[in-house]
Enzyme design. Structure first.
Site, PDB file in Angstrom:
ATOM      1  N   ARG A 240       1.059  -0.978   0.020  1.00 39.19           N
ATOM      2  CA  ARG A 240      -0.334  -0.006   0.140  1.00 39.19           C
ATOM      3  C   ARG A 240       0.439   1.042  -0.178  1.00 39.19           C
ATOM      4  O   ARG A 240       1.973   1.619   1.054  1.00 39.19           O
ATOM      5  CB  ARG A 240      -1.021  -0.115   0.891  1.00 39.19           C
ATOM      6  CG  ARG A 240      -1.583  -1.320   0.971  1.00 39.19           C
ATOM      7  CD  ARG A 240      -3.172  -0.587  -0.363  1.00 39.19           C
ATOM      8  NE  ARG A 240      -3.998  -0.891  -0.116  1.00 39.19           N
ATOM      9  CZ  ARG A 240      -4.279  -2.400  -0.874  1.00 39.19           C
ATOM     10  NH1 ARG A 240      -3.539  -2.679  -1.324  1.00 39.19           N
ATOM     11  NH2 ARG A 240      -5.427  -3.022  -0.926  1.00 39.19           N
ATOM     12  N   GLU A 269      -3.603   8.061  -4.565  1.00 37.65           N
ATOM     13  CA  GLU A 269      -4.062   6.683  -5.739  1.00 37.65           C
ATOM     14  C   GLU A 269      -4.787   7.904  -6.383  1.00 37.65           C
ATOM     15  O   GLU A 269      -6.000   7.883  -5.932  1.00 37.65           O
ATOM     16  CB  GLU A 269      -3.692   5.652  -6.328  1.00 37.65           C
ATOM     17  CG  GLU A 269      -2.743   5.184  -5.605  1.00 37.65           C
ATOM     18  CD  GLU A 269      -2.748   3.342  -5.464  1.00 37.65           C
ATOM     19  OE1 GLU A 269      -3.592   3.182  -5.965  1.00 37.65           O
ATOM     20  OE2 GLU A 269      -1.816   2.282  -5.278  1.00 37.65           O
ATOM     21  N   HIS A 287      -0.529   0.256  -9.861  1.00 42.68           N
ATOM     22  CA  HIS A 287      -1.158  -0.617  -8.938  1.00 42.68           C
ATOM     23  C   HIS A 287      -1.753  -2.546  -9.675  1.00 42.68           C
ATOM     24  O   HIS A 287      -2.711  -2.376  -9.932  1.00 42.68           O
ATOM     25  CB  HIS A 287      -2.526   0.077  -8.553  1.00 42.68           C
ATOM     26  CG  HIS A 287      -2.462  -0.309  -6.984  1.00 42.68           C
ATOM     27  ND1 HIS A 287      -3.266  -0.077  -6.246  1.00 42.68           N
ATOM     28  CD2 HIS A 287      -2.872  -1.963  -6.745  1.00 42.68           C
ATOM     29  CE1 HIS A 287      -3.605  -1.125  -4.857  1.00 42.68           C
ATOM     30  NE2 HIS A 287      -3.492  -1.867  -5.269  1.00 42.68           N
TER      31      HIS A 287
HETATM   32  C1  DGY Z   1      -4.749  -6.313  -3.166  1.00 40.41           C
HETATM   33  O1  DGY Z   1      -6.196  -6.931  -3.792  1.00 40.41           O
HETATM   34  O2  DGY Z   1      -5.277  -5.540  -2.118  1.00 40.41           O
HETATM   35  C2  DGY Z   1      -4.352  -5.223  -4.338  1.00 40.41           C
HETATM   36  O3  DGY Z   1      -3.755  -4.518  -3.526  1.00 40.41           O
HETATM   37  C3  DGY Z   1      -5.560  -5.607  -5.364  1.00 40.41           C
HETATM   38  O4  DGY Z   1      -5.577  -6.376  -6.103  1.00 40.41           O
END
Ligand code: DGY
Length: 333
Positions: A240, A269, A287
């Protein structure tokens, strides 16, 4: 009997939609764009179930807007967008999609690591610009990977998979754990060492972030952390964005305080911190960690199975508030 109403906030692979259609009356956001907050709250007002995205806040306001809600399925493994405590207080089960995107995300972390270390994107740009003048002994010299130390911050499913993929490169592996619990898979199979965060920063040549975003991990990587890393080290983040203080990262990359970074996620983002886009020693992806046909399809079917279970009053496979079912042999009251 009338089927329950389900809203899917953005088109997902159709295997998930088809599965849901066997048990529910399904409506999908027809536009390939995120809904505004007002559109989201309006769309879910009559719904019994929702499949939503990591970009949507699932909080008290959302639950107020969906008074008939019997379950919410996140189309993501990360769930920092959901107020799980609030859902639990209201007796609403919520789920995520762990497991099915582990390898895809670990592979993406390796793609970033190699791209940053071997200056893949920078070199590609030169080829496309037509400015390459031919082979040169000092051109685009990067860092080798074999035998270097890999530091895994957060050795859960994805961190473990990323570390296990290092076997072909004979890398000593260090890892941190928020619970300070040993990862026996990594220790037994790789001889990995659980170390304090500062040791990992000081000793790693490549650091890959796999920790969830929590109050304790927000801005874990800031100017102080970068000053403790080797000047030759690379940082990879597929977890993240807010785990890194992005302005501090830009400053560290610009000053050569660390050698490079490979990023798939960002603090705010879809924006990136000022200056990041202009840095040749940063590789930046939009992402896409889980973006393989296999993972995205499996995420869709897992989210659909989870929601179908919740609509039937049953515990979903990957439930974030299983205590709602514990008292009741797997069904809600
Ligand atoms: C998640 O699943 O948390 C990713 O960031 C996106 O697939």
């Amino acid at each position: 009997m009338e089927k329950p109403k389900v809203y899917v906030t953005r088109m997902i692979p159709k295997a998930g939609i088809e599965l849901l259609r066997t048990v529910a009356d399904v409506e999908v956001n027809p536009d390939d764009r995120p809904l505004s907050r007002a559109e989201l709250l309006n769309a879910v007002s009559e719904c019994h179930g929702v499949i939503g995205l990591l970009t949507e806040k699932i909080d008290a306001e959302f639950f107020d807007a969906a008074p008939r809600l019997k379950g919410y399925a996140n189309y993501a493994v990360g769930y920092d967008n959901i107020d799980v405590a609030e859902a639990t207080r209201r007796g609403i089960p919520v789920s995520n999609t762990p497991g099915v995107l582990t390898d895809a995300t670990a592979e993406c972390a390796w793609a970033l690591l190699f791209a940053a270390a071997r200056r893949v994107v920078e070199s590609d740009r030169v080829m496309r610009s037509g400015s390459w003048s031919g082979w040169g002994p000092l051109q685009f010299i990067g860092a080798g990977v074999r035998g270097k130390t890999l530091g895994i911050v957060g050795a859960g499913r994805i961190g473990t998979a990323m570390a296990l993929m290092s076997r072909g490169f004979d890398m000593p592996v260090l890892y941190t754990s928020s619970s300070n619990r040993k990862n026996t898979v990594l220790e037994d199979r790789l001889g990995a060492r659980l170390v304090p965060f500062d040791t990992l920063l000081a000793e790693s040549d490549f650091i890959s972030i796999h920790t969830p975003l929590t109050p304790a991990t927000r801005h874990l990587f800031d100017a102080k952390a970068f000053s403790r890393m080797k000047r030759s080290a690379y940082l990879v983040n597929t977890a993240r964005g807010p785990v890194i203080k992005e302005d501090d990262l830009v400053a560290a990359l610009r000053a050569g305080e660390i050698a490079g970074a490979g990023l798939d996620v960002y603090e705010a983002e879809p924006a990136m911190a000022d200056g990041l886009a202009g840095l040749d020693n940063a590789v930046v992806l939009p992402h896409v960690g889980s973006a393989t046909i296999e993972s995205r399809t499996d995420m869709a079917t897992l989210a659909a199975r989870n929601l179908a279970a919740m609509l039937a009053g049953q515990r979903p496979e990957t439930c974030l508030n299983p205590q709602l079912f514990d008292r009741n042999n797997g069904t809600t009251a």
